[in-house]
Write an enzyme that holds these catalytic residues in place. Structure first.
Site, PDB file in Angstrom:
ATOM      1  N   GLY A 124       7.907   2.402  -1.772  1.00 53.23           N
ATOM      2  CA  GLY A 124       8.626   2.855  -2.971  1.00 53.23           C
ATOM      3  C   GLY A 124       9.691   3.895  -2.708  1.00 53.23           C
ATOM      4  O   GLY A 124      10.250   4.451  -3.660  1.00 53.23           O
ATOM      5  N   GLU A 165       4.175   2.353   3.662  1.00 53.45           N
ATOM      6  CA  GLU A 165       4.647   0.957   3.615  1.00 53.45           C
ATOM      7  C   GLU A 165       6.075   0.853   3.094  1.00 53.45           C
ATOM      8  O   GLU A 165       6.305   0.304   2.023  1.00 53.45           O
ATOM      9  CB  GLU A 165       3.737   0.158   2.671  1.00 53.45           C
ATOM     10  CG  GLU A 165       2.295   0.128   3.075  1.00 53.45           C
ATOM     11  CD  GLU A 165       1.376  -0.361   1.951  1.00 53.45           C
ATOM     12  OE1 GLU A 165       1.860  -0.643   0.839  1.00 53.45           O
ATOM     13  OE2 GLU A 165       0.182  -0.438   2.197  1.00 53.45           O
ATOM     14  N   PRO A 166       7.047   1.382   3.808  1.00 53.41           N
ATOM     15  CA  PRO A 166       8.419   1.257   3.321  1.00 53.41           C
ATOM     16  C   PRO A 166       8.928  -0.174   3.445  1.00 53.41           C
ATOM     17  O   PRO A 166       8.666  -0.844   4.443  1.00 53.41           O
ATOM     18  CB  PRO A 166       9.201   2.171   4.275  1.00 53.41           C
ATOM     19  CG  PRO A 166       8.411   2.154   5.549  1.00 53.41           C
ATOM     20  CD  PRO A 166       6.963   2.037   5.128  1.00 53.41           C
ATOM     21  N   GLY A 167       9.618  -0.643   2.452  1.00 53.36           N
ATOM     22  CA  GLY A 167      10.276  -1.950   2.524  1.00 53.36           C
ATOM     23  C   GLY A 167      11.766  -1.711   2.379  1.00 53.36           C
ATOM     24  O   GLY A 167      12.540  -1.740   3.342  1.00 53.36           O
ATOM     25  N   TYR A 182      16.918  -5.893 -13.427  1.00 56.16           N
ATOM     26  CA  TYR A 182      16.564  -4.467 -13.573  1.00 56.16           C
ATOM     27  C   TYR A 182      17.736  -3.612 -14.029  1.00 56.16           C
ATOM     28  O   TYR A 182      17.606  -2.383 -14.069  1.00 56.16           O
ATOM     29  CB  TYR A 182      16.112  -3.866 -12.234  1.00 56.16           C
ATOM     30  CG  TYR A 182      15.109  -4.675 -11.451  1.00 56.16           C
ATOM     31  CD1 TYR A 182      13.829  -4.897 -11.941  1.00 56.16           C
ATOM     32  CD2 TYR A 182      15.431  -5.174 -10.191  1.00 56.16           C
ATOM     33  CE1 TYR A 182      12.905  -5.624 -11.202  1.00 56.16           C
ATOM     34  CE2 TYR A 182      14.515  -5.896  -9.442  1.00 56.16           C
ATOM     35  CZ  TYR A 182      13.249  -6.114  -9.962  1.00 56.16           C
ATOM     36  OH  TYR A 182      12.339  -6.815  -9.232  1.00 56.16           O
ATOM     37  N   ARG A 232      18.998  -8.743  -8.964  1.00 56.73           N
ATOM     38  CA  ARG A 232      18.614  -7.371  -9.326  1.00 56.73           C
ATOM     39  C   ARG A 232      19.420  -6.779 -10.485  1.00 56.73           C
ATOM     40  O   ARG A 232      18.833  -6.155 -11.373  1.00 56.73           O
ATOM     41  CB  ARG A 232      18.657  -6.453  -8.099  1.00 56.73           C
ATOM     42  CG  ARG A 232      17.703  -6.925  -6.972  1.00 56.73           C
ATOM     43  CD  ARG A 232      17.524  -5.900  -5.858  1.00 56.73           C
ATOM     44  NE  ARG A 232      16.811  -4.740  -6.338  1.00 56.73           N
ATOM     45  CZ  ARG A 232      17.368  -3.605  -6.654  1.00 56.73           C
ATOM     46  NH1 ARG A 232      18.680  -3.449  -6.522  1.00 56.73           N
ATOM     47  NH2 ARG A 232      16.649  -2.609  -7.101  1.00 56.73           N
ATOM     48  N   CYS A 258      25.649 -19.972 -14.448  1.00 55.03           N
ATOM     49  CA  CYS A 258      25.925 -20.214 -15.869  1.00 55.03           C
ATOM     50  C   CYS A 258      25.080 -19.346 -16.784  1.00 55.03           C
ATOM     51  O   CYS A 258      24.188 -19.842 -17.479  1.00 55.03           O
ATOM     52  CB  CYS A 258      25.717 -21.686 -16.167  1.00 55.03           C
ATOM     53  SG  CYS A 258      27.030 -22.645 -15.441  1.00 55.03           S
ATOM     54  N   GLU A 259      25.314 -18.055 -16.725  1.00 55.99           N
ATOM     55  CA  GLU A 259      24.651 -17.094 -17.602  1.00 55.99           C
ATOM     56  C   GLU A 259      25.619 -15.947 -17.797  1.00 55.99           C
ATOM     57  O   GLU A 259      26.196 -15.451 -16.813  1.00 55.99           O
ATOM     58  CB  GLU A 259      23.399 -16.511 -16.937  1.00 55.99           C
ATOM     59  CG  GLU A 259      22.372 -17.520 -16.577  1.00 55.99           C
ATOM     60  CD  GLU A 259      21.004 -17.246 -17.179  1.00 55.99           C
ATOM     61  OE1 GLU A 259      20.841 -16.238 -17.903  1.00 55.99           O
ATOM     62  OE2 GLU A 259      20.125 -18.068 -16.915  1.00 55.99           O
TER      63      GLU A 259
HETATM   64  N1  LLP Z   1       3.631  -1.633  -0.801  1.00 54.04           N
HETATM   65  C1  LLP Z   1       3.293  -2.345  -1.887  1.00 54.04           C
HETATM   66  C2  LLP Z   1       1.895  -2.592  -2.164  1.00 54.04           C
HETATM   67  C3  LLP Z   1       4.284  -2.864  -2.735  1.00 54.04           C
HETATM   68  O1  LLP Z   1       3.931  -3.575  -3.804  1.00 54.04           O
HETATM   69  C4  LLP Z   1       5.641  -2.632  -2.432  1.00 54.04           C
HETATM   70  C5  LLP Z   1       6.699  -3.157  -3.291  1.00 54.04           C
HETATM   71  C6  LLP Z   1       5.945  -1.894  -1.275  1.00 54.04           C
HETATM   72  C7  LLP Z   1       4.919  -1.400  -0.485  1.00 54.04           C
HETATM   73  C8  LLP Z   1       7.357  -1.626  -0.840  1.00 54.04           C
HETATM   74  O2  LLP Z   1       8.120  -0.922  -1.752  1.00 54.04           O
HETATM   75  P1  LLP Z   1       9.589  -0.450  -1.305  1.00 54.04           P
HETATM   76  O3  LLP Z   1       9.426   0.542  -0.180  1.00 54.04           O
HETATM   77  O4  LLP Z   1      10.328  -1.636  -0.869  1.00 54.04           O
HETATM   78  O5  LLP Z   1      10.180   0.144  -2.517  1.00 54.04           O
HETATM   79  N2  LLP Z   1      11.947  -6.335  -6.621  1.00 54.04           N
HETATM   80  C9  LLP Z   1      12.032  -4.918  -6.894  1.00 54.04           C
HETATM   81  C10 LLP Z   1      11.085  -4.114  -6.059  1.00 54.04           C
HETATM   82  C11 LLP Z   1       9.644  -4.586  -6.184  1.00 54.04           C
HETATM   83  C12 LLP Z   1       8.722  -3.826  -5.277  1.00 54.04           C
HETATM   84  C13 LLP Z   1       7.401  -4.504  -5.184  1.00 54.04           C
HETATM   85  N3  LLP Z   1       6.461  -3.851  -4.333  1.00 54.04           N
HETATM   86  C14 LLP Z   1      13.484  -4.482  -6.689  1.00 54.04           C
HETATM   87  O6  LLP Z   1      14.320  -5.310  -6.382  1.00 54.04           O
HETATM   88  O7  LLP Z   1      13.798  -3.326  -6.879  1.00 54.04           O
END
Ligand code: LLP
Length: 488
Positions: free
Chosen positions: A302, A344-346, A388, A384, A415-416
């Site tokens: 997050g 858990e960074p994504g 959002y 996105r 087409c939106e």
């Molecule tokens: N760990 C868990 C259990 C999660 O559900 C998530 C994201 C992460 C880690 C990684 O979060 P991050 O570091 O990437 O923020 N589609 C949305 C974001 C959905 C996130 C879902 N879970 C967007 O485009 O903003």
């Protein structure tokens, strides 16, 4: 010859100048001029970040004398010509740098820590290999993500399986592969996993996903730490405690620790502190009642990134400081063993390392209303903004030195009416054939892409040291027909 972001003050846009004045960009004597990687010592008067938008591009971003945006040593206009558009371009050095920064910032504050990358932000085999090389773990949420990890022999002990409704098949796949941890989300899964682990003669290490009742103040679609969430066992209802009680009695499960994920993106570091406080008070109570305490704790992901110039994000160090300090304080105060810390960074690993390139087609003026600049992608490759209200910057990659005298709305081709990528943004005068770059497109664009309107998905290239390699080819019309049983 190419100029780094710092040397273009004298020739860049009015928009940039206005930003500098209003935002207080200062004038500096800057001694370095970069010429295709060579550094000359010609002193030059410049403004810090004289193309302010480059701040949200990968650190390698520069602009050459033709005004072309360069990423990872590659001319983005050439990339667009060679591979077509829309095109997603990832800077390999930036990806590696982000991995290393996360590891360093957490481990120097909390040595017993592990960074696992949240694959849902973006995953393919090239990235999985890179993450493996950088020593990160992997968070997967489906059999598909798991299969990608398996296909490159990612070390299974470093893989965590998340999700609120893992299927029997997915759990079996994970058990077959001796996955490191399964993060159990609910009572149904607890029972099912115990049964399947028994069948596989495995005592599976698990974490409990708990919801501590903390609001992360993100978009409502991405808030997960509150009581009313489809994810996890709530702490306040007693269900989290009941889950631990049941797991301790389950012969094939080994309760290793606790996990939360509060939402995404979280701009306030204090939210993590509140979550840690709530979870460790709960852990202390559980220890008294059940004699069990967590050996491992995951603070989820997050971590926010800067998408637009007006909304900076905390640094990795800021997040690490808040999480590590609070964890050490709480466990110390409550007399708990300091657990192994997992994060858990994504988004923060991949977002800024990636850009999207589009070709401008129609430019539509509605006098007195707005000018639409239409590009050849949109909500099919980046949902996105529509989903959002996410905001982005845009830069004309084919004429990055041109004055940004226009204010336009960048529209996709789907087409939106809601298919708008960027609303009311300063841009150089656009003409058909221009190449437009949208930065910070590395996270949650490609993985959430679709074939809406039967439009093929874009190609993806990784760039490094002036070389590009295609890690995913562009879809073709044949690909669209491949799964369609035309004879039925
Ligand atoms: N760990 C868990 C259990 C999660 O559900 C998530 C994201 C992460 C880690 C990684 O979060 P991050 O570091 O990437 O923020 N589609 C949305 C974001 C959905 C996130 C879902 N879970 C967007 O485009 O903003």
């Amino acid at each position: 010859m190419s100029f780094r972001r710092s040397v273009l003050f004298l020739c860049h846009s009015e928009g940039a100048l206005a930003t500098e004045e209003s935002g207080g960009w200062g004038l500096h004597l800057f001694p370095l001029l970069t010429i295709h990687g060579l550094t000359s010592t010609i002193p030059i008067m410049k403004a810090l970040n004289s193309i302010p938008k480059l701040v949200v591009f990968p650190p390698s971003a520069e602009v050459d004398r033709q005004g072309h945006l360069i990423i990872g040593g590659c001319d983005t206009v050439d990339l667009a010509r060679r591979y077509g558009t829309p095109l997603y371009v990832f800077d390999e050095a930036a990806l590696r740098q982000n991995c290393q920064e996360f590891k360093a910032e957490f481990s120097r504050r909390y040595p017993d820590s592990q960074v696992i990358y949240a694959s849902k932000a973006f995953l393919n085999r090239a990235l999985a290999r890179l993450l493996k090389e950088e020593g990160l773990g992997l968070d997967v949420v489906s059999g598909g993500e798991l299969s990608i990890a398996v296909s490159i022999l990612f070390p299974p002990s470093r893989v965590y399986f998340h999700g609120n409704n893992k299927t029997r098949d997915e759990l079996e796949l994970a058990l077959d592969w001796h996955i490191g941890r399964i993060v159990v989300d609910n009572f149904h899964e607890l029972g099912l996993l115990n049964e399947l682990a028994g069948k596989h003669s495995i005592k599976q290490d698990i974490l409990f996903r708990v919801t501590p009742g903390v609001d992360a103040h993100t978009h409502q679609h991405t808030t997960t730490g509150i009581l009313d969430s489809k994810f996890g066992f709530p702490v306040s209802t007693g269900q989290a405690e009941e889950a631990i009680r049941r797991a301790l009695a389950a012969p094939n499960l080994n309760p290793a620790g606790l996990h939360f994920h509060l939402g995404s993106p979280i701009h306030e570091t204090g939210v993590y502190e509140m979550g840690i406080e709530a979870v460790f008070k709960f852990a202390a109570a559980v220890k008294k009642k059940l004699g069990w305490e967590p050996h491992e704790f995951s603070a989820g992901g997050g971590f926010a990134v800067q998408y637009t110039l007006d909304k900076p994000a905390p640094s990795t160090g800021d997040y690490a400081e808040a999480i590590c300090r609070r964890l050490a304080d709480m466990t110390g105060t409550l007399g708990l063993k300091p657990p192994r810390l997992v994060v858990e960074p994504g988004r923060s690993i991949v977002a800024r390392a990636g850009i999207a390139l589009y070709t401008v087609g129609a430019v539509k003026d509605i006098p007195g209303v707005r000018r639409y600049v239409c590009v050849d992608g949109g909500m099919g490759d980046n949902i996105r903004p529509a989903l959002y209200g996410a905001r982005y910057e845009a830069l004309m990659a084919s004429k990055a030195l041109a004055m940004e005298t226009d204010t336009v709305t960048i529209a996709g081709k789907y087409c939106e009416s809601g298919d708008i990528l960027v609303r009311d943004t300063p841009l150089a005068m656009a003409e058909a054939g221009d190449i437009l770059a949208i930065p910070v497109s590395g996270a949650y664009c490609i993985p959430m892409s679709s074939n809406y309107n039967s439009i093929p998905r874009p190609a993806i290239v990784f760039v490094k040291d002036g070389k590009a390699r295609v890690v995913r080819r562009r879809e073709t019309y044949d690909d669209l027909l491949r799964l369609d049983n035309g004879k039925a």
